[in-house]
Write a protein that holds these residues in place. Structure first.
Motif, PDB file in Angstrom:
ATOM      1  N   GLY A  27       0.814  -1.215   0.000  1.00 38.10           N
ATOM      2  CA  GLY A  27       0.000   0.000   0.000  1.00 38.10           C
ATOM      3  C   GLY A  27       0.845   1.263   0.000  1.00 38.10           C
ATOM      4  N   ARG A  28       1.939   1.248   0.754  1.00 34.18           N
ATOM      5  CA  ARG A  28       2.806   2.438   0.846  1.00 34.18           C
ATOM      6  C   ARG A  28       3.399   2.783  -0.515  1.00 34.18           C
ATOM      7  N   CYS A  53       0.248   5.084  10.488  1.00 33.04           N
ATOM      8  CA  CYS A  53       1.360   4.143  10.466  1.00 33.04           C
ATOM      9  C   CYS A  53       2.547   4.874   9.833  1.00 33.04           C
ATOM     10  N   ASP A  56       3.100   5.054   6.161  1.00 28.81           N
ATOM     11  CA  ASP A  56       2.300   6.016   5.432  1.00 28.81           C
ATOM     12  C   ASP A  56       3.028   7.353   5.286  1.00 28.81           C
ATOM     13  N   GLN A  98      -7.288   9.915   5.860  1.00 33.40           N
ATOM     14  CA  GLN A  98      -7.202   8.487   6.242  1.00 33.40           C
ATOM     15  C   GLN A  98      -8.491   8.078   6.947  1.00 33.40           C
ATOM     16  N   ASP A 124      -6.780   7.676   2.068  1.00 26.93           N
ATOM     17  CA  ASP A 124      -6.117   6.463   2.540  1.00 26.93           C
ATOM     18  C   ASP A 124      -7.228   5.478   2.921  1.00 26.93           C
ATOM     19  N   CYS A 126      -6.788   2.206   3.210  1.00 24.72           N
ATOM     20  CA  CYS A 126      -6.161   0.937   3.592  1.00 24.72           C
ATOM     21  C   CYS A 126      -6.968   0.187   4.650  1.00 24.72           C
ATOM     22  N   SER A 148      -4.574  -1.159   0.928  1.00 25.75           N
ATOM     23  CA  SER A 148      -3.559  -2.129   1.348  1.00 25.75           C
ATOM     24  C   SER A 148      -4.202  -3.504   1.473  1.00 25.75           C
ATOM     25  N   LYS A 153      -5.364  -6.417   6.912  1.00 27.48           N
ATOM     26  CA  LYS A 153      -6.221  -5.437   6.249  1.00 27.48           C
ATOM     27  C   LYS A 153      -7.542  -6.106   5.827  1.00 27.48           C
TER      28      LYS A 153
HETATM   29  C1  LIG Z   1      -3.682   3.596   7.747  1.00 22.47           C
HETATM   30  C2  LIG Z   1      -2.609   2.906   6.971  1.00 22.47           C
HETATM   31  N1  LIG Z   1      -2.329   3.327   5.723  1.00 22.47           N
HETATM   32  C3  LIG Z   1      -1.368   2.727   4.994  1.00 22.47           C
HETATM   33  C4  LIG Z   1      -0.624   1.683   5.476  1.00 22.47           C
HETATM   34  C5  LIG Z   1       0.440   1.059   4.624  1.00 22.47           C
HETATM   35  O1  LIG Z   1      -0.027  -0.132   4.024  1.00 22.47           O
HETATM   36  P1  LIG Z   1       1.000  -1.256   3.543  1.00 22.47           P
HETATM   37  O2  LIG Z   1       1.428  -2.015   4.749  1.00 22.47           O
HETATM   38  O3  LIG Z   1       0.253  -2.094   2.564  1.00 22.47           O
HETATM   39  O4  LIG Z   1       2.140  -0.550   2.900  1.00 22.47           O
HETATM   40  C6  LIG Z   1      -0.851   1.253   6.783  1.00 22.47           C
HETATM   41  C7  LIG Z   1      -0.023   0.211   7.426  1.00 22.47           C
HETATM   42  O5  LIG Z   1       0.096  -0.895   7.200  1.00 22.47           O
HETATM   43  C8  LIG Z   1      -1.899   1.853   7.532  1.00 22.47           C
HETATM   44  O6  LIG Z   1      -2.198   1.428   8.774  1.00 22.47           O
END
Ligand SMILES: Cc1ncc(COP(=O)(O)O)c(C=O)c1O
Length: 390
Positions: A27-28, A53, A56, A98, A124, A126, A148, A153
């Motif tokens: 996701g990042r 996180c 992010d 988010q 966001d 995720c 994500s 997730k």
């Molecule tokens: C709110 C939020 N956004 C984005 C992410 C990032 O996702 P990923 O782990 O798939 O990179 C996270 C953490 O995992 C998250 O908690």
């Protein structure tokens, strides 16, 4: 015949009802692609909640931009729109909304404030697959959204991420970026992740999660598995293989998950209502969520009076208790000063970090798990005083 990654992208875009989707390793990485496509760089400011996180925040730092943290409001844990305006400066390039735990942000207010100044809003999503705001799906409000598919997730491809957008100009820029810079995952990483998905399917249940997570973190530190986050991701410098695409195995897992998506979302909704009821019965003052919001919760957040004790005791009782967010830039190991976060910047978020644990809503947790979990937190810690207030 379309390749499997493209098929997953198309299925996801169709489900959301937007024109384009682009799949990534995590996701990042998806957020990074959006920020690059929006031209975020040195000297720019990116606004996001101080309850997130660190993964992010990394893409913002990788691009030389400055993250600006806004405190949250205590009921939905989302960016407090009353504080947004004062954080905007001539250097603000993007606002990230988010949808925390799955609670939709106050999108009308955020879009109104941002659009008055011509600032794009990224969602966001995720944690918010399937949540709606005023009857419209999260992910369809901003210029783009990212998702994500990491282990805990709304659905998982092991790790994985997606960009969605209706903006054809932005989509074209991401296409160019992907064509010129995106690396494919190594066969070793993709293969290992496939194996981990099988182990996950066989072994991870609410009663085993705490033990399995501890083992997984240990193996990640040893470099023996594909971890959600490598040690090098706890400093704001981009690792060499960061900008990576999605593997065929991840996409196949994603397509499988899409087939049971409606069941998954209905279950999570039901679990949310069940926790509301059980917690009320156990004496919690469950805060009312604004009517405009119909959340699908990835985890159910609840405030307890002794988080440290509850988290320490949970594995002994085989209870799956999540710790999001342990500090304003989760996890607790994050060197906050390297990200420009100073204690006291977001007091409401800091209080939530001290008090909130989260409960499982996924398909492997049913009514019996919910009852056991609520019984446990009621015994182990009790409710936090002033549940819904800062
Ligand atoms: C709110 C939020 N956004 C984005 C992410 C990032 O996702 P990923 O782990 O798939 O990179 C996270 C953490 O995992 C998250 O908690």
């Amino acid at each position: 015949m379309l390749d499997v990654v493209t098929r997953f992208e198309e299925a996801f875009a169709d489900w959301l009802g937007v024109r384009s989707a682009f799949a990534f390793w995590k996701g990042r990485v998806a957020l990074y692609a959006i920020l690059r496509a929006l031209g975020v760089g040195e000297g720019d400011e990116v606004i996001l909640p101080g309850y997130t996180c660190v993964m992010d925040v990394n893409p913002v730092k990788y691009l030389g931009a400055t993250p600006i943290f806004v405190d949250i409001e205590p009921t939905t844990y989302n960016l407090d729109v009353r504080l947004l305006e004062e954080k905007i400066t001539p250097r603000t390039k993007v606002v990230i909304a988010q949808h925390t735990y799955g609670y939709p942000c106050e999108m009308d207010a955020i879009l109104e404030i941002a659009s008055r100044r011509g600032i794009p809003v990224i969602e966001d999503c995720c944690l918010a697959l399937g949540s709606t705001y005023k009857g419209k799906r999260c992910g369809t409000f901003g210029v783009a959204a990212y998702w994500s598919f990491q282990w805990n997730k709304p659905f998982t491809t092991g790790i994985g991420g997606m960009v969605t957008t209706d903006d054809s100009g932005l989509a074209e820029k991401i296409e160019v970026l992907n064509r010129t810079e995106l690396k494919p995952p190594s066969a070793k990483a993709a293969g290992m992740l496939s194996l981990q998905r099988i182990i996950y399917r066989l072994l991870i249940y609410p009663r085993t999660t705490a033990l399995a997570t501890a083992l997984f973190r240990w193996l990640t530190r040893k470099g023996a598995v594909v971890g959600s986050s490598d040690t090098c991701e706890f400093v704001p410098e981009m690792p060499p293989d960061f900008f990576m695409g999605m593997s065929a195995g991840q996409a196949r897992a994603g397509l499988r998950e899409m087939r049971r998506l409606e069941k998954n979302l209905a279950h999570r909704r039901e679990m949310g209502h069940l926790y509301d009821r059980l917690l009320r019965e156990a004496g919690w003052d469950v805060p009312a969520i604004p009517e405009a919001m119909d959340p699908v919760l990835v985890r159910y957040p609840v405030r307890v009076s002794d988080k440290t004790r509850a988290v320490a005791e949970a594995p002994k009782h085989f209870v799956e208790l999540g710790t999001w967010f342990e500090c304003p830039l989760h996890p607790i190991e994050t060197p906050l000063e390297l990200y420009g976060y100073r204690e006291g910047m977001c007091p409401v978020a800091e209080k939530a970090c001290r008090e909130v644990v989260n409960l499982p809503t996924h398909l492997r947790a049913g009514a019996a798990t919910a009852r056991r979990t609520v019984d446990f937190i009621a015994r182990a810690s009790g409710r936090a005083p002033g549940v819904a207030t800062s």
